[in-house]
Design a protein around this motif. Sequence first.
Motif, short mmCIF file in Angstrom:
data_model
loop_
_atom_site.label_atom_id
_atom_site.label_comp_id
_atom_site.label_asym_id
_atom_site.label_seq_id
_atom_site.Cartn_x
_atom_site.Cartn_y
_atom_site.Cartn_z
N VAL A 224 0.82 -1.21 0.00
CA VAL A 224 0.00 0.00 0.00
C VAL A 224 0.86 1.26 0.00
O VAL A 224 0.48 2.28 -0.57
CB VAL A 224 -0.98 -0.01 1.19
N LEU A 225 2.03 1.17 0.61
CA LEU A 225 2.95 2.31 0.57
C LEU A 225 3.40 2.57 -0.87
O LEU A 225 3.47 3.72 -1.32
CB LEU A 225 4.17 2.05 1.46
N ASP A 226 3.70 1.48 -1.59
CA ASP A 226 4.12 1.62 -3.00
C ASP A 226 3.00 2.20 -3.85
O ASP A 226 3.22 3.13 -4.65
CB ASP A 226 4.54 0.26 -3.55
N ASP A 227 1.81 1.68 -3.68
CA ASP A 227 0.68 2.14 -4.48
C ASP A 227 0.36 3.61 -4.20
O ASP A 227 0.10 4.41 -5.12
CB ASP A 227 -0.57 1.30 -4.19
N THR A 228 0.37 3.97 -2.92
CA THR A 228 0.04 5.35 -2.55
C THR A 228 1.10 6.32 -3.03
O THR A 228 0.79 7.43 -3.50
CB THR A 228 -0.13 5.47 -1.03
N LEU A 229 2.36 5.91 -2.92
CA LEU A 229 3.45 6.77 -3.40
C LEU A 229 3.31 7.02 -4.89
O LEU A 229 3.51 8.14 -5.37
CB LEU A 229 4.80 6.13 -3.09
N THR A 230 2.94 5.98 -5.63
CA THR A 230 2.74 6.13 -7.08
C THR A 230 1.61 7.11 -7.36
O THR A 230 1.72 7.98 -8.25
CB THR A 230 2.42 4.77 -7.71
N SER A 231 0.52 6.99 -6.61
CA SER A 231 -0.64 7.88 -6.82
C SER A 231 -0.30 9.33 -6.49
O SER A 231 -0.64 10.25 -7.24
CB SER A 231 -1.81 7.41 -5.96
N ILE A 232 0.37 9.52 -5.36
CA ILE A 232 0.70 10.89 -4.94
C ILE A 232 1.74 11.50 -5.89
O ILE A 232 1.64 12.68 -6.25
CB ILE A 232 1.21 10.91 -3.49
N SER A 233 2.72 10.72 -6.30
CA SER A 233 3.72 11.21 -7.26
C SER A 233 3.06 11.62 -8.57
O SER A 233 3.43 12.62 -9.19
CB SER A 233 4.79 10.15 -7.52
N GLY A 234 2.06 10.83 -8.97
CA GLY A 234 1.32 11.17 -10.19
C GLY A 234 0.57 12.48 -10.04
O GLY A 234 0.53 13.30 -10.97
N ALA A 235 -0.01 12.70 -8.85
CA ALA A 235 -0.74 13.95 -8.60
C ALA A 235 0.22 15.14 -8.60
O ALA A 235 -0.10 16.20 -9.15
CB ALA A 235 -1.47 13.86 -7.26
N ILE A 236 1.41 14.95 -8.03
CA ILE A 236 2.41 16.02 -8.01
C ILE A 236 2.88 16.34 -9.43
O ILE A 236 3.02 17.51 -9.81
CB ILE A 236 3.60 15.63 -7.12
N THR A 237 3.10 15.29 -10.22
CA THR A 237 3.52 15.50 -11.61
C THR A 237 2.44 16.23 -12.41
O THR A 237 2.75 17.12 -13.22
CB THR A 237 3.82 14.14 -12.27
N ASP A 238 1.20 15.84 -12.18
CA ASP A 238 0.08 16.49 -12.88
C ASP A 238 -0.01 17.97 -12.52
O ASP A 238 -0.21 18.83 -13.39
CB ASP A 238 -1.22 15.78 -12.51
N ILE A 239 0.18 18.28 -11.23
CA ILE A 239 0.14 19.68 -10.80
C ILE A 239 1.29 20.46 -11.42
O ILE A 239 1.13 21.60 -11.87
CB ILE A 239 0.20 19.76 -9.27
N GLY A 240 2.48 19.82 -11.48
CA GLY A 240 3.63 20.49 -12.10
C GLY A 240 3.38 20.82 -13.56
O GLY A 240 3.72 21.91 -14.03
N GLY A 241 2.74 19.89 -14.27
CA GLY A 241 2.40 20.14 -15.68
C GLY A 241 1.41 21.28 -15.82
O GLY A 241 1.53 22.12 -16.72
N LYS A 242 0.43 21.32 -14.93
CA LYS A 242 -0.56 22.40 -14.98
C LYS A 242 0.08 23.75 -14.65
O LYS A 242 -0.27 24.77 -15.25
CB LYS A 242 -1.70 22.10 -14.00
N GLN A 243 1.02 23.74 -13.70
CA GLN A 243 1.70 24.99 -13.36
C GLN A 243 2.49 25.52 -14.56
O GLN A 243 2.50 26.72 -14.84
CB GLN A 243 2.65 24.77 -12.17
N ASN A 244 3.16 24.63 -15.27
CA ASN A 244 3.90 25.05 -16.46
C ASN A 244 2.96 25.62 -17.51
O ASN A 244 3.27 26.63 -18.17
CB ASN A 244 4.68 23.86 -17.04
N SER A 245 1.82 24.98 -17.69
CA SER A 245 0.82 25.46 -18.64
C SER A 245 0.30 26.83 -18.24
O SER A 245 0.15 27.73 -19.08
CB SER A 245 -0.34 24.46 -18.74
N LEU A 246 0.06 27.01 -16.93
CA LEU A 246 -0.43 28.30 -16.44
C LEU A 246 0.60 29.40 -16.68
O LEU A 246 0.23 30.53 -17.02
CB LEU A 246 -0.75 28.21 -14.95
#
Length: 305
Positions: A224-246
């Motif tokens: 569950v630690l592995d799965d959650t880390l993957t999900s949170i890392s994905g959310a952080i990456t998505d936010i970073g992409g949106k920030q660049n777009s903004l």
Amino acid sequence: MRVSTQNIYSSNLYNLQNTTSDLAKLNEMMSTGKSILRPSDDPIGSVKVIGSQRDMAATNQYLKNIDSLSNSFSRAETNLSSLVELQSRMREITISTNNGSLSSEDRAAYATELNELLGALTDTLNAKDESGNYLFSGNLTNTAPITTDASGNYIYQGDSNHREVQTSSSSWIPANVTAEEFIFSNGSTDILNQTKDFIALLEDPNLSPGNPAFDDVANAMIGVLDDTLTSISGAITDIGGKQNSLNLVQSSHEEMVLFNKEVIGETEGLDYAQATAEFNIKLTTLKVTQQTFVQVSQLSLFNQL
């Protein structure tokens, strides 16, 4: 003779009034810095200015939206990064407790630290913005996303909706990420309840590594630690992409604001040198007209006798 004098008098009065009005208008132009004081001064230019002002108002609103959205993303990213740090320590503890040489007291001490980390994890998921709205509860911003039910199990009580913010005439960007997405949507049990179960395991003096009941829960904890880390890392990456777009959209909007300001300035901006020269000419004309008007107003047949 009377008609001629009256005509001269009326003509001088008319010129006096017009020149005074022109001077007042020129004075207002120089005080405001605008060559267009009312639409009738330049109908075409007025339409151009109004259109540019309307576009600039809309663009400025998009810039405000982008600024607010960027701050929201930064706040969410900070909290998500905190979750990653907390999980990093939880992973260290989980691996350490798989050491068969540990005593039950050692495992209980780790359980105490894990319980503190679980509390910090919950507090971070229930983080608020500067207005007191919960960051990760979807559109239910007044509802804490994480709580416990009557059985003591952790549950998500927000919704799965995303708020969208308009950043241009044709672009909308999702403004939030929910705890449901990166905590409760994994294939394994969510990290909150899994950690609770693992803490209970460590507190049981009768269970230790090598025992199937212990190993099953410990392995599930790693999963569950592995799965959650993957999900949170994905959310952080998505936010970073949106920030660049903004940032790109923001730069484009700022250039458009400058362009509209230039258009407005070129259209209604006053040529001070020309206006000053015209003002001086009108002022001289006014003085001559006033002198003429005084002389004409004093004319009568009796002055000729």
